[in-house]
Write an enzyme that holds these catalytic residues in place. Structure first.
Site, PDB file in Angstrom:
ATOM      1  N   SER A  45       0.803  -1.229   0.000  1.00  0.00           N
ATOM      2  CA  SER A  45       0.000   0.000   0.000  1.00  0.00           C
ATOM      3  C   SER A  45       0.831   1.272   0.000  1.00  0.00           C
ATOM      4  O   SER A  45       0.278   2.372  -0.177  1.00  0.00           O
ATOM      5  CB  SER A  45      -0.945   0.010   1.207  1.00  0.00           C
ATOM      6  OG  SER A  45      -2.065  -0.809   0.966  1.00  0.00           O
ATOM      7  N   LYS A  48       0.442   3.665  -2.831  1.00  0.00           N
ATOM      8  CA  LYS A  48      -0.591   4.709  -2.838  1.00  0.00           C
ATOM      9  C   LYS A  48       0.015   6.115  -2.768  1.00  0.00           C
ATOM     10  O   LYS A  48      -0.622   7.094  -3.154  1.00  0.00           O
ATOM     11  CB  LYS A  48      -1.566   4.501  -1.690  1.00  0.00           C
ATOM     12  CG  LYS A  48      -2.477   3.279  -1.848  1.00  0.00           C
ATOM     13  CD  LYS A  48      -3.478   3.203  -0.691  1.00  0.00           C
ATOM     14  CE  LYS A  48      -4.510   2.097  -0.897  1.00  0.00           C
ATOM     15  NZ  LYS A  48      -3.996   0.765  -0.559  1.00  0.00           N
ATOM     16  N   SER A 110      -6.137   4.116   3.943  1.00  0.00           N
ATOM     17  CA  SER A 110      -5.625   3.246   2.883  1.00  0.00           C
ATOM     18  C   SER A 110      -6.752   2.550   2.128  1.00  0.00           C
ATOM     19  O   SER A 110      -6.648   1.386   1.751  1.00  0.00           O
ATOM     20  CB  SER A 110      -4.659   2.200   3.463  1.00  0.00           C
ATOM     21  OG  SER A 110      -3.847   1.645   2.460  1.00  0.00           O
ATOM     22  N   LYS A 211       2.947   6.590   5.282  1.00  0.00           N
ATOM     23  CA  LYS A 211       2.110   5.488   4.810  1.00  0.00           C
ATOM     24  C   LYS A 211       2.687   4.131   5.227  1.00  0.00           C
ATOM     25  O   LYS A 211       3.896   3.915   5.146  1.00  0.00           O
ATOM     26  CB  LYS A 211       2.010   5.545   3.281  1.00  0.00           C
ATOM     27  CG  LYS A 211       0.971   4.623   2.687  1.00  0.00           C
ATOM     28  CD  LYS A 211      -0.429   5.186   2.860  1.00  0.00           C
ATOM     29  CE  LYS A 211      -1.485   4.184   2.427  1.00  0.00           C
ATOM     30  NZ  LYS A 211      -1.574   3.013   3.340  1.00  0.00           N
TER      31      LYS A 211
END
Length: 372
Positions: A45, A48, A110, A211
């Site tokens: 993720s 992203k 997320s 993140k």
């Protein structure tokens, strides 16, 4: 001196369980720690971050508005929404959601459905958006990343490195200061659903983003930035066995980075730090500067061990454009490389005339090196 463009730092003063890790000074891009920094990894993720960067760049250009709405397609709902049982903002099939809310969900919780919807709304499909991601990666200087979808869902063709992820984070912090505070929000409430920030390090040790990411194959990773201490640092760890290990190792890396070094101003912004030879250029050399000012970070109590050199990969061929990253300033302490600072061309160097090219060719033929 010539050599590899990405020198490896010796790491005697810190150990991490992460097979892939990096700690970077935000202002100068200097590397304070690295391990497996250029090995390809599944970004999970953390991919992203590139989706967010592409979207915010379009907002900056005026091609996209935060108040625009995007419809949640069946693909976004089924692949990234509640039916997928992954991280989601629980957007309803066929509903329209503001770009600003989709970005908040992508950053804070997320949400895979939010990320896929953004990609489809911008480019028409995940595949087309991945093309934008890869083009943008090249434009901002990521050298070892390839994206195939906007959310980081597993794909054998998608990869990045912790160095590229740190550079991407640094780009977002620098280029989108008005939107960056979203990364530090503790939670996101939308449509009656309250979800906490999945980055549990936010608010600790001065960390204000960015993140997390994990898959079964990739392990657990996180990209963070902190303003603790005298400067902003960007750190990445990846490939850890558990989320708790990820959190603990990043805490240790940030604590080490913010407490173990003293800062020595070395070169003012725009100062010529050295020169590199240009093969067949209108000028035989190009000046080298830091991205901004260059500070040296030494482990406390080690001022007497300081020495440095400049390395770059030969031959440097024209045209050279001002701002091209072409060398490193390497700082040593007792023969241990402790810091590597990227250096950039201070001016343009165009292709030289036939006499210059012939002269340089003779030097290379006769001596195997170029005049400094």
């Amino acid at each position: 001196m010539v050599g590899a463009n990405a020198p490896a730092l010796a790491q005697a003063d810190f150990e991490t369980a992460a097979p892939y890790a990096i700690l970077m000074d935000h202002e100068s891009g200097a590397i304070l720690y690295q391990r497996g920094a250029d090995e390809r990894v599944e970004p999970a993720s953390m991919a992203k971050l590139m989706t967010v960067a592409v979207a915010l760049d379009l907002v900056r250009q005026g091609a996209l508005d935060l108040e625009d709405t995007i419809q949640i397609s069946e693909h976004a709902w089924r692949t990234g929404g509640a039916p997928a049982r992954g991280t989601t903002m629980f957007a309803e099939l066929g509903s329209r959601v503001r770009v600003d809310d989709l970005l908040h969900s992508t950053i804070i919780q997320s949400g895979n459905d939010a990320t896929i919807a953004l990609a489809e709304g911008i480019a028409g499909s995940e595949t087309a958006f991945a093309g934008l991601m890869n083009q943008f990666a090249i434009e901002i200087g990521l050298k070892n990343s390839h994206f195939t979808n906007p959310s980081g869902l597993p794909d054998p063709e998608m990869y990045s490195t912790v160095r590229d992820l740190a550079l991407l984070a640094r780009y977002i912090i620098r280029e989108f200061p008005d939107y960056y505070p979203v990364f530090s929000e503790e939670a996101f409430e939308w449509n009656g659903i309250y979800q906490r920030n999945r980055n549990d390090l936010v608010g600790q040790l001065g960390i204000d983003g960015l993140k997390t990411g994990s898959t079964n194959a990739a392990g657990h990773g996180v990209v963070v930035s902190t303003t603790e201490g005298e400067r902003r640092l960007v750190g990445v760890v990846h490939g850890l066995a558990t989320a708790q290990q990820r959190t603990d190792d990043m805490r240790r890396l940030i604590t080490w980075g913010t407490t173990s070094f003293e800062r020595l101003p070395a070169f003012a912004e725009g100062s010529i730090i050295g020169h590199a030879s240009v093969y067949g250029g209108a000028d035989s050399q190009v000046g080298l500067v830091g991205e901004r000012g260059v500070d040296i970070f030494l482990l406390r109590g080690n001022r007497q061990c300081l020495r440095g050199n400049i390395t770059y990969r030969m031959p440097i061929l024209p045209p050279v454009k001002r701002g091209d990253q072409i060398a490193h300033l390497n700082i040593f302490c007792d023969d241990q490389l402790v810091q590597a600072v990227p250096l950039y061309a201070a001016e343009d160097v165009e292709v030289g005339g036939i006499v210059r090219r012939a002269t340089d060719a003779l030097w290379e033929l006769a001596f195997g090196w170029l005049p400094f």
